[in-house]
Design an enzyme around this catalytic site. Structure first.
Site, short mmCIF file in Angstrom:
data_model
loop_
_atom_site.label_atom_id
_atom_site.label_comp_id
_atom_site.label_asym_id
_atom_site.label_seq_id
_atom_site.Cartn_x
_atom_site.Cartn_y
_atom_site.Cartn_z
N GLU A 1 58.03 5.19 -11.60
CA GLU A 1 59.25 4.37 -11.71
C GLU A 1 60.45 5.15 -11.18
OE1 GLU A 1 61.88 4.32 -14.74
OE2 GLU A 1 60.56 5.12 -16.29
N LYS B 1 60.76 6.03 -26.22
CA LYS B 1 61.86 6.95 -26.44
C LYS B 1 62.20 7.03 -27.93
CE LYS B 1 63.05 5.14 -22.89
NZ LYS B 1 63.65 4.35 -21.87
N1 PSU Z 1 61.83 7.15 -19.63
C1 PSU Z 1 62.60 8.22 -19.36
N2 PSU Z 1 63.87 7.98 -18.90
C2 PSU Z 1 64.31 6.70 -18.60
C3 PSU Z 1 63.47 5.58 -18.87
C4 PSU Z 1 62.24 5.87 -19.38
O1 PSU Z 1 62.18 9.38 -19.58
O2 PSU Z 1 65.44 6.55 -18.12
C5 PSU Z 1 63.89 4.16 -18.53
C6 PSU Z 1 62.65 3.37 -18.15
O3 PSU Z 1 62.85 2.87 -16.86
C7 PSU Z 1 62.54 2.25 -19.17
C8 PSU Z 1 64.01 2.02 -19.45
O4 PSU Z 1 61.89 1.14 -18.67
O5 PSU Z 1 64.51 3.36 -19.55
C9 PSU Z 1 64.20 1.18 -20.69
O6 PSU Z 1 65.51 0.66 -20.66
P1 PSU Z 1 65.89 -0.54 -21.68
O7 PSU Z 1 65.80 0.09 -23.05
O8 PSU Z 1 67.30 -0.91 -21.28
O9 PSU Z 1 64.90 -1.63 -21.46
#
Ligand code: PSU
Ligand code: MN
Length: 319
Positions: free
Chosen positions: A41, A175
């Protein structure tokens, strides 16, 4: 800021068939030959890591995939075209261009139609990768249910998308800024498979363990490939398989520091009124600053371990 479509983009779309994603030659050939490919990604590159380190990391992750005998396919949208597999110049653009947006799955169609550029989150990357026939995807940590869910209803689109997309996602859990037990419950409800890799506990992203147990533990890439095959042969509705790979203990963030700084980060997020797509980058950035960069090192160690494991799984699954 969305970029306006240029005339060259418009003619390029006519030549290559509308809005269909573009595969790099290397990715196309590997898929055609049944060779291992790993999707990566780009949101973590554009919005999850500080500059200029992010570009270095993006290149290193691709090298890690190659080193394990697979082909990397970093996914992003550039000038209204989705790409699987980027040139060096395209990767650099994702890392340095401030106009690169954050695109979840639902943002793909407007981004393509309006000629925008953006990094893809887990939901957008998994969708594009599976659609192109890729079977393995690596990231740091998934999105999930936020701790303030009862007030904000903030649950990452990652979960719903993974529930209907047949791809294997290697990650260090979700996370840790999220509500981990609630996220695990949602994954169960949604029918997303979860395997602990070499652990009986769901990893905690910056931490080796979230303290929450997992039902299944695997210990080799071949075991993961066997589970993938069993799922495919069983058939039925598509859903993702999460391979939850903990950051090594020596690389994890000190748990006490993690808990203390995270509590402050969540307070700051609330008092500043940060909402929507901005929440995750805000929290990651806050942790990085307030741990003196230690959370960044743990994040990178987790991502690197996941990318290497994903490549080994892709190799095993291609045999
Ligand atoms: N994992 C990481 N850093 C990130 C992300 C994931 O180590 O920045 C990103 C991924 O792209 C994930 C997104 O899909 O954060 C989730 O964002 P949200 O909570 O707005 O859906
Ligand atoms: Mn969200």
């Amino acid at each position: 800021m969305p970029l306006n479509p240029s005339s060259s983009t418009a003619s390029n779309q006519q030549e290559t068939g509308g809005y269909a994603p573009l595969l790099s030659a290397e990715v196309r050939e590997a898929l055609g030959a049944g060779a291992p490919v790993v999707a990566l990604e780009s949101t973590i590159i554009a919005h999850g890591l500080p500059r200029p380190r992010n570009l270095r990391v993006a290149k290193e992750l691709e090298e890690d995939v190659r080193g394990a005998g697979a082909v990397p396919a970093t996914v992003a949208v550039l000038d209204g075209r989705a790409h699987l597999g980027l040139t060096a110049a395209q990767l650099e653009r994702v890392a340095v261009d401030p106009d690169v947006r954050k695109l979840g799955h639902r943002d793909l169609a407007p981004a393509l139609a309006l000629g925008a550029s953006g990094a893809t989150t887990v939901s957008a990357t998994a969708f594009l990768a599976a659609r192109a026939g890729l079977r393995v995807f690596a990231t740091g940590g998934l999105g999930g249910v936020h701790r303030e869910w009862a007030q904000t209803q903030d649950e990452s689109a990652d979960l719903r998308l993974l529930a209907r997309t047949g791809i294997t996602v290697v990650c260090s859990g979700v996370k840790s800024v999220l509500d981990v037990p609630a996220t695990l419950q949602r994954l169960e409800t949604l029918g997303v498979g979860v395997l602990g890799y070499g652990t009986e506990y769901f990893p905690g992203f910056y931490l080796s363990s979230s303290g929450e147990p997992v039902d299944w533990t695997v210990r080799t890439p071949q075991e993961v490939a066997d589970v993938m095959r069993a799922r495919e042969e069983l058939g039925g509705a598509q859903a993702s398989l999460i391979v939850a790979n903990p950051v090594p203990g020596k690389d994890q963030l000190d748990p006490e520091l993690h808990d203390r700084v995270l509590a402050r980060a969540l307070d700051a997020c609330r008092s500043k009124g940060v909402t929507g797509q901005a929440v995750t980058p805000f929290l990651l950035e806050y942790l990085m600053r307030e741990t003196g960069g230690a959370s960044l090192e743990a994040n990178l160690a987790a991502v690197r371990g996941n990318v290497r494991l994903a490549a080994r799984i892709a190799v095993a699954a291609a045999r």
